[in-house]
Design a protein around this motif. Structure first.
Motif, PDB file in Angstrom:
ATOM      1  N   ARG A 196       0.534  -3.762   4.341  1.00 58.86           N
ATOM      2  CA  ARG A 196      -0.568  -3.998   5.259  1.00 58.86           C
ATOM      3  C   ARG A 196      -0.629  -5.488   5.556  1.00 58.86           C
ATOM      4  O   ARG A 196      -0.728  -6.313   4.646  1.00 58.86           O
ATOM      5  CB  ARG A 196      -1.884  -3.531   4.626  1.00 58.86           C
ATOM      6  CG  ARG A 196      -3.100  -3.775   5.505  1.00 58.86           C
ATOM      7  CD  ARG A 196      -4.373  -3.409   4.771  1.00 58.86           C
ATOM      8  NE  ARG A 196      -4.520  -1.966   4.652  1.00 58.86           N
ATOM      9  CZ  ARG A 196      -5.164  -1.213   5.560  1.00 58.86           C
ATOM     10  NH1 ARG A 196      -5.733  -1.778   6.597  1.00 58.86           N
ATOM     11  NH2 ARG A 196      -5.245   0.078   5.390  1.00 58.86           N
TER      12      ARG A 196
ATOM     13  N   GLU B 142       0.853  -1.178   0.000  1.00 54.93           N
ATOM     14  CA  GLU B 142       0.000   0.000   0.000  1.00 54.93           C
ATOM     15  C   GLU B 142       0.892   1.233   0.000  1.00 54.93           C
ATOM     16  O   GLU B 142       2.020   1.168   0.476  1.00 54.93           O
ATOM     17  CB  GLU B 142      -0.826  -0.001   1.294  1.00 54.93           C
ATOM     18  CG  GLU B 142      -2.280   0.344   1.070  1.00 54.93           C
ATOM     19  CD  GLU B 142      -3.109   0.083   2.306  1.00 54.93           C
ATOM     20  OE1 GLU B 142      -3.121   0.948   3.175  1.00 54.93           O
ATOM     21  OE2 GLU B 142      -3.724  -0.991   2.395  1.00 54.93           O
ATOM     22  N   THR B 143       0.390   2.324  -0.530  1.00 54.57           N
ATOM     23  CA  THR B 143       1.167   3.559  -0.405  1.00 54.57           C
ATOM     24  C   THR B 143       0.350   4.584   0.364  1.00 54.57           C
ATOM     25  O   THR B 143      -0.875   4.629   0.266  1.00 54.57           O
ATOM     26  CB  THR B 143       1.557   4.149  -1.780  1.00 54.57           C
ATOM     27  OG1 THR B 143       0.373   4.378  -2.532  1.00 54.57           O
ATOM     28  CG2 THR B 143       2.472   3.244  -2.551  1.00 54.57           C
ATOM     29  N   LYS B 144       1.070   5.359   1.154  1.00 50.13           N
ATOM     30  CA  LYS B 144       0.425   6.445   1.895  1.00 50.13           C
ATOM     31  C   LYS B 144       1.144   7.734   1.536  1.00 50.13           C
ATOM     32  O   LYS B 144       2.374   7.783   1.503  1.00 50.13           O
ATOM     33  CB  LYS B 144       0.544   6.210   3.412  1.00 50.13           C
ATOM     34  CG  LYS B 144      -0.397   5.160   3.904  1.00 50.13           C
ATOM     35  CD  LYS B 144      -0.814   5.417   5.338  1.00 50.13           C
ATOM     36  CE  LYS B 144       0.156   4.856   6.361  1.00 50.13           C
ATOM     37  NZ  LYS B 144      -0.406   4.945   7.733  1.00 50.13           N
ATOM     38  N   ARG B 145       0.348   8.759   1.307  1.00 47.58           N
ATOM     39  CA  ARG B 145       0.921  10.053   0.965  1.00 47.58           C
ATOM     40  C   ARG B 145       1.262  10.795   2.254  1.00 47.58           C
ATOM     41  O   ARG B 145       0.494  10.824   3.196  1.00 47.58           O
ATOM     42  CB  ARG B 145      -0.104  10.841   0.147  1.00 47.58           C
ATOM     43  CG  ARG B 145       0.362  12.196  -0.311  1.00 47.58           C
ATOM     44  CD  ARG B 145      -0.707  12.805  -1.195  1.00 47.58           C
ATOM     45  NE  ARG B 145      -0.792  12.099  -2.467  1.00 47.58           N
ATOM     46  CZ  ARG B 145      -0.212  12.550  -3.580  1.00 47.58           C
ATOM     47  NH1 ARG B 145       0.450  13.677  -3.577  1.00 47.58           N
ATOM     48  NH2 ARG B 145      -0.324  11.866  -4.700  1.00 47.58           N
ATOM     49  N   ALA B 146       2.460  11.357   2.254  1.00 46.85           N
ATOM     50  CA  ALA B 146       2.873  12.124   3.431  1.00 46.85           C
ATOM     51  C   ALA B 146       3.668  13.334   2.977  1.00 46.85           C
ATOM     52  O   ALA B 146       4.292  13.318   1.912  1.00 46.85           O
ATOM     53  CB  ALA B 146       3.711  11.255   4.356  1.00 46.85           C
TER      54      ALA B 146
ATOM     55  N   GLU C 216       4.916   9.642  -1.886  1.00 47.05           N
ATOM     56  CA  GLU C 216       4.207   8.367  -1.747  1.00 47.05           C
ATOM     57  C   GLU C 216       5.147   7.416  -1.022  1.00 47.05           C
ATOM     58  O   GLU C 216       6.187   7.028  -1.550  1.00 47.05           O
ATOM     59  CB  GLU C 216       3.869   7.792  -3.130  1.00 47.05           C
ATOM     60  CG  GLU C 216       2.959   8.666  -3.973  1.00 47.05           C
ATOM     61  CD  GLU C 216       1.522   8.679  -3.473  1.00 47.05           C
ATOM     62  OE1 GLU C 216       1.142   7.736  -2.745  1.00 47.05           O
ATOM     63  OE2 GLU C 216       0.804   9.636  -3.811  1.00 47.05           O
TER      64      GLU C 216
ATOM     65  N   ASP D  82       4.825  16.471  -1.148  1.00 44.05           N
ATOM     66  CA  ASP D  82       4.144  15.222  -0.824  1.00 44.05           C
ATOM     67  C   ASP D  82       4.912  14.053  -1.428  1.00 44.05           C
ATOM     68  O   ASP D  82       5.359  14.132  -2.577  1.00 44.05           O
ATOM     69  CB  ASP D  82       2.729  15.219  -1.405  1.00 44.05           C
ATOM     70  CG  ASP D  82       1.771  16.041  -0.566  1.00 44.05           C
ATOM     71  OD1 ASP D  82       2.071  16.287   0.621  1.00 44.05           O
ATOM     72  OD2 ASP D  82       0.724  16.447  -1.096  1.00 44.05           O
TER      73      ASP D  82
ATOM     74  N   ARG E 214       6.159   0.012   7.623  1.00 45.05           N
ATOM     75  CA  ARG E 214       6.680   0.886   6.572  1.00 45.05           C
ATOM     76  C   ARG E 214       7.826   0.206   5.844  1.00 45.05           C
ATOM     77  O   ARG E 214       8.701  -0.388   6.470  1.00 45.05           O
ATOM     78  CB  ARG E 214       7.146   2.212   7.185  1.00 45.05           C
ATOM     79  CG  ARG E 214       7.232   3.323   6.165  1.00 45.05           C
ATOM     80  CD  ARG E 214       7.592   4.634   6.812  1.00 45.05           C
ATOM     81  NE  ARG E 214       8.983   4.600   7.240  1.00 45.05           N
ATOM     82  CZ  ARG E 214       9.481   5.412   8.166  1.00 45.05           C
ATOM     83  NH1 ARG E 214       8.733   6.298   8.765  1.00 45.05           N
ATOM     84  NH2 ARG E 214      10.752   5.331   8.510  1.00 45.05           N
TER      85      ARG E 214
ATOM     86  N   ARG F 141       5.870   3.774   0.715  1.00 45.61           N
ATOM     87  CA  ARG F 141       5.375   2.391   0.606  1.00 45.61           C
ATOM     88  C   ARG F 141       5.251   1.738   1.981  1.00 45.61           C
ATOM     89  O   ARG F 141       6.147   1.861   2.818  1.00 45.61           O
ATOM     90  CB  ARG F 141       6.315   1.558  -0.272  1.00 45.61           C
ATOM     91  CG  ARG F 141       6.226   1.921  -1.754  1.00 45.61           C
ATOM     92  CD  ARG F 141       7.246   1.146  -2.552  1.00 45.61           C
ATOM     93  NE  ARG F 141       8.604   1.467  -2.085  1.00 45.61           N
ATOM     94  CZ  ARG F 141       9.667   0.686  -2.276  1.00 45.61           C
ATOM     95  NH1 ARG F 141       9.556  -0.441  -2.932  1.00 45.61           N
ATOM     96  NH2 ARG F 141      10.858   1.045  -1.832  1.00 45.61           N
ATOM     97  N   TRP F 142       4.147   1.061   2.166  1.00 45.30           N
ATOM     98  CA  TRP F 142       3.889   0.298   3.386  1.00 45.30           C
ATOM     99  C   TRP F 142       3.412  -1.095   2.993  1.00 45.30           C
ATOM    100  O   TRP F 142       3.019  -1.321   1.847  1.00 45.30           O
ATOM    101  CB  TRP F 142       2.766   0.957   4.201  1.00 45.30           C
ATOM    102  CG  TRP F 142       3.104   2.269   4.814  1.00 45.30           C
ATOM    103  CD1 TRP F 142       3.249   3.464   4.163  1.00 45.30           C
ATOM    104  CD2 TRP F 142       3.335   2.544   6.202  1.00 45.30           C
ATOM    105  NE1 TRP F 142       3.548   4.453   5.070  1.00 45.30           N
ATOM    106  CE2 TRP F 142       3.601   3.922   6.324  1.00 45.30           C
ATOM    107  CE3 TRP F 142       3.321   1.743   7.364  1.00 45.30           C
ATOM    108  CZ2 TRP F 142       3.869   4.512   7.558  1.00 45.30           C
ATOM    109  CZ3 TRP F 142       3.583   2.335   8.581  1.00 45.30           C
ATOM    110  CH2 TRP F 142       3.865   3.714   8.672  1.00 45.30           C
TER     111      TRP F 142
ATOM    112  N   MET G 221       0.349  -2.267   9.949  1.00 47.12           N
ATOM    113  CA  MET G 221       1.058  -1.852   8.746  1.00 47.12           C
ATOM    114  C   MET G 221       2.502  -1.587   9.118  1.00 47.12           C
ATOM    115  O   MET G 221       2.791  -1.061  10.189  1.00 47.12           O
ATOM    116  CB  MET G 221       0.442  -0.570   8.163  1.00 47.12           C
ATOM    117  CG  MET G 221      -0.954  -0.817   7.627  1.00 47.12           C
ATOM    118  SD  MET G 221      -1.675   0.671   6.940  1.00 47.12           S
ATOM    119  CE  MET G 221      -0.730   0.818   5.423  1.00 47.12           C
TER     120      MET G 221
END
Ligand SMILES: [Zn+2]
Length: 88
Positions: free
Chosen positions: A35, A12-16, A30, A28, A63, A32-33, A61
Motif C-alpha cells: 500500500r 499488506e495481504t489480501k485474501r483472494a 493470501e 483462498d 501487487r 501480498r500487496w 496498492m
C-alpha cells in the motif's frame, strides 16, 4: 527523486479465491500487496514538474505476488488477474 519518494509504503495481504489450472482445486490465498500512501508533506527539493506530479499523485496498492503455489498439488501458477495496481 523518483515517484516512490512521494509515498509511504506498507505491506499488506489480501485474501483472494483462485482455482488451480493444474488440478482445479479452488482455495483462498493470501496475496501480498504494497500500500503506497501519499506523504502528508511534499518532499523537499522537488522541481516544478515533480511538485505537479506530487499534487496529482493518489494512494494506490501494487501487487507483489505474480504467482502462487497451489494448496493441494503444490504446483505454481500465475495469479489469474491482470490487475496489479489498484487506486484507493
Ligand atoms: Zn493444484
Amino acid at each position: 527523486m523518483n515517484e516512490r519518494d512521494f509515498f509511504d509504503e506498507r505491506p499488506e495481504t489480501k485474501r483472494a479465491n483462485y482455482s488451480c489450472p493444474h488440478c482445479r482445486e479452488r482455495a483462498d490465498y493470501e496475496v501480498r500487496w504494497l500500500r503506497r500512501t501519499k506523504k502528508s508533506q511534499m518532499p523537499r527539493g522537488m522541481n516544478e514538474q515533480q511538485k505537479a506530479q506530487f499534487s496529482k499523485a493518489r494512494d494506490y496498492m501494487v501487487r507483489v505476488d505474480d504467482m502462487i503455489t497451489c494448496a493441494r498439488c503444490r504446483r505454481r501458477f500465475d495469479i489469474p488477474n491482470f490487475q496489479t495496481v489498484v487506486f484507493i
